[in-house]
Write an enzyme that holds these catalytic residues in place. Structure first.
Site, PDB file in Angstrom:
ATOM      1  N   GLU A  79      40.176  44.008  35.287  1.00 58.00           N
ATOM      2  CA  GLU A  79      40.405  43.127  35.365  1.00 58.00           C
ATOM      3  C   GLU A  79      40.174  43.090  37.034  1.00 58.00           C
ATOM      4  OE1 GLU A  79      44.374  42.554  34.510  1.00 58.00           O
ATOM      5  OE2 GLU A  79      45.081  43.857  36.086  1.00 58.00           O
ATOM      6  N   LYS A 106      41.046  43.409  41.547  1.00 53.43           N
ATOM      7  CA  LYS A 106      41.263  43.956  42.184  1.00 53.43           C
ATOM      8  C   LYS A 106      41.200  43.040  43.149  1.00 53.43           C
ATOM      9  CE  LYS A 106      42.990  48.149  44.882  1.00 53.43           C
ATOM     10  NZ  LYS A 106      43.239  47.230  45.747  1.00 53.43           N
ATOM     11  N   ARG A 131      56.126  43.762  46.641  1.00 55.81           N
ATOM     12  CA  ARG A 131      55.887  45.116  46.775  1.00 55.81           C
ATOM     13  C   ARG A 131      57.169  46.258  46.907  1.00 55.81           C
ATOM     14  NH1 ARG A 131      50.878  47.905  47.226  1.00 55.81           N
ATOM     15  NH2 ARG A 131      51.425  49.929  46.229  1.00 55.81           N
ATOM     16  N   GLU A 189      49.288  39.224  42.109  1.00 52.64           N
ATOM     17  CA  GLU A 189      48.930  39.208  43.036  1.00 52.64           C
ATOM     18  C   GLU A 189      49.446  37.727  43.753  1.00 52.64           C
ATOM     19  OE1 GLU A 189      47.613  41.681  45.513  1.00 52.64           O
ATOM     20  OE2 GLU A 189      48.397  43.189  44.498  1.00 52.64           O
ATOM     21  N   PHE A 204      48.857  39.844  36.561  1.00 52.60           N
ATOM     22  CA  PHE A 204      48.521  40.548  35.719  1.00 52.60           C
ATOM     23  C   PHE A 204      49.358  40.976  34.909  1.00 52.60           C
ATOM     24  CE2 PHE A 204      48.757  42.334  39.775  1.00 52.60           C
ATOM     25  CZ  PHE A 204      49.717  43.352  39.570  1.00 52.60           C
ATOM     26  N   ARG A 232      52.078  57.199  40.805  1.00 55.31           N
ATOM     27  CA  ARG A 232      50.177  56.679  40.896  1.00 55.31           C
ATOM     28  C   ARG A 232      50.749  57.537  39.659  1.00 55.31           C
ATOM     29  NH1 ARG A 232      48.532  54.583  44.733  1.00 55.31           N
ATOM     30  NH2 ARG A 232      49.839  53.861  46.739  1.00 55.31           N
TER      31      ARG A 232
END
Length: 505
Positions: free
Chosen positions: A209, A211, A231, A260, A298, A367
């Site tokens: 998808e 970014k 965030r 987003e 998303f 991450r």
């Protein structure tokens, strides 16, 4: 517990580069901390006050007239109460009340305690106990798996509260944390991939998808009640009325969405990131009308009473498609030609694509490799450590930035290079004003600042160098933008910089 004991632990942590030694020192201190003081102790050892910003700046604290005490007598609870009183002061005379409370606190502190308090209150405490280190220390002290602590933190949003639960009731208490509507969840993060081919090879069963170059948002809806968070989990509901209205109109009764939001031009292309971020502080109708935000979602973490955090992405994506309609971020499941998705994203003015494993659960705050980001331009998020005064056309402006990468073992940022490229006159003026407010000290050429600002740097990799402490130096670095939506704990690590060494990619 004496505050001096906590300060001594902080010094012990700062004195070692060993992550294992840091964890052991912190775990010993937590094990010996009174339950009523544990939340404050965890906050202080990670460089935070339990109250967040207390309303007293650098000038106030450094201007106090307080002779150090000869012997330690302050308790952690006394410090916490004093800082709470400072944070609660408001209205007429509040400046004097804050100064009076701080003067009394600093006068009761020894010289070592004063240094710690000064660094703590001004946000400069860099003794080495970053969140990741403290999570492992809490796990060791409570004798529970670190993964359980990490998941509880994802759901609670508070490391002190998570530590209290771990020490009070172990795994059973930590597992009582659940997704709660109206309490933000820490966002899942992505790792960079060197190429799209590499990413789809790692995840052959994947969602690819766009970014987008927008601002991360998380929205919660419970009936008619809607909350919107950034965030960093800061609530911005009052500044984004159009997002609230849109979420309230979705075909559901309760939902938690990750996404987003962007400000778009008249032809539908994304405006600069800074313009999107400026809306988060806007409240007037005129400001809102001038810069409307468009969300793209998303992920779906909850829908109509069902929590989806532990469901695989393929199921979360199915739920997402049921509820967000045209506000679904563009992308394809297992596309026949992923390069076409990337080309479409770039043509529309976006950064690149995300490649996400369809069997992955939502793992917040780390991450991992389940989500991979692919961007044609290599960038790093680094911390500004200092800036040098410019020459020629830039005389009178702070220009050449000193850049640091995050130490994954909790030490202070590690300098990896400098750059003066990519700066507009407007940015130079902003830097010059802002850096002097964050100044810690200076010499004839350089103003050193508190390491609070994160800047996104474009670069052509790194090279081995003995010039900087990390053993690497940035190649052809230039400023892309500042990241007010990120704090230094989210900056890229020295390992991420080293991964860009020529020959390692």
């Amino acid at each position: 517990m004496l505050f001096a004991d906590l300060v001594a632990t902080s010094a012990e942590v700062a004195a070692t580069r060993s992550r294992k030694a840091k964890i052991e020192a912190l775990a010993r201190r937590l094990s010996g901390t009174d339950p009523d003081e544990l939340a404050a102790a965890v906050a202080y050892l990670t460089g935070q006050t339990r109250q967040g910003r207390i309303g007293a700046g650098w000038r106030t604290v450094t201007g106090l007239d307080a002779t150090p005490a000869r012997e330690p007598r302050l308790s952690v609870s006394e410090v916490d109460k004093a800082l709470g009183d400072v944070a609660a002061a408001g209205g007429a005379g509040s400046v004097k009340r804050r100064a009076d409370v701080l003067t009394a606190l600093f006068s009761a502190a020894t010289e070592a305690e004063q240094r710690f308090l000064l660094a703590l209150v001004t946000g400069e405490l860099r003794q080495g106990a970053l969140e990741g280190v403290m999570i492992d220390a809490v796990a060791a002290a409570a004798q529970v798996p670190a993964a359980v602590v990490r998941r509880a933190l994802m759901l609670s949003g508070s490391l002190p509260e998570t530590a209290r639960a771990a020490m009070a009731g172990g795994v059973a208490e930590l597992e009582t944390f659940r997704l709660r509507l109206g309490r933000p969840v820490r966002p899942m993060l992505a790792s960079p991939a060197e190429s799209l081919a590499e990413a789809v090879t790692e995840h052959p069963d994947a969602l690819v998808e766009y970014k987008m170059d927008g601002a991360r948002i998380q929205v919660h809806r419970d009936g008619e009640e809607v909350h919107v968070y950034t965030r960093t989990l800061r609530e911005i509901t009052g500044s984004v009325a159009e997002l609230v209205e849109l979420v309230r109109a979705l075909p559901c009764t309760s939902v938690v969405l990750d996404g987003e939001t962007l400000a778009l031009t008249d032809d539908g292309r994304p405006r600069p990131f800074q313009e999107t971020m400026s809306r988060f502080g806007s409240t007037t109708e005129e400001q809102v009308r001038a810069l409307l935000l468009r969300p793209y979602f998303f992920d779906c973490l909850h829908l109509d009473g069902v929590d989806l955090l532990d469901s695989p992405l393929r199921e979360r994506n199915e739920a997402l498609r049921k509820v967000v309609g045209p506000h679904l971020i563009p992308g394809e499941v297992n596309p026949a030609d992923p390069e076409q998705v990337l080309a479409g994203a770039l043509e529309a003015g976006h950064e690149g694509v995300m490649v996400k494993a369809l069997d992955s659960v939502y793992a917040a705050g780390r991450r991992g490799s389940a989500w991979l980001k692919v961007k044609p331009v290599h960038t790093l998020d680094l911390v500004v450590l200092a800036a040098e005064w410019g020459h020629g056309r830039r005389t009178g402006y702070l220009s050449n930035l000193h850049l640091g990468a995050r130490d994954p073992d909790g030490g202070p940022p590690i300098m990896v290079g400098k750059t003066f490229k990519g700066m507009t006159d407007e940015l130079l003026a902003w830097q010059t004003e802002t850096f002097q407010r964050l100044e810690t000290h200076r010499d004839d050429w350089t103003v050193h600042v508190r390491p609070e600002l994160v800047v996104e740097i474009e670069l052509d990799g790194a090279q081995v160098s003995t010039r900087y402490p990390g053993g690497v130096a940035l190649r052809f670095a230039r400023v892309l933008r500042y990241r007010p939506d990120k704090d230094p704990a989210e900056a890229d690590t020295i390992d991420a910089v080293r991964a860009t060494l020529r020959g390692s990619r």
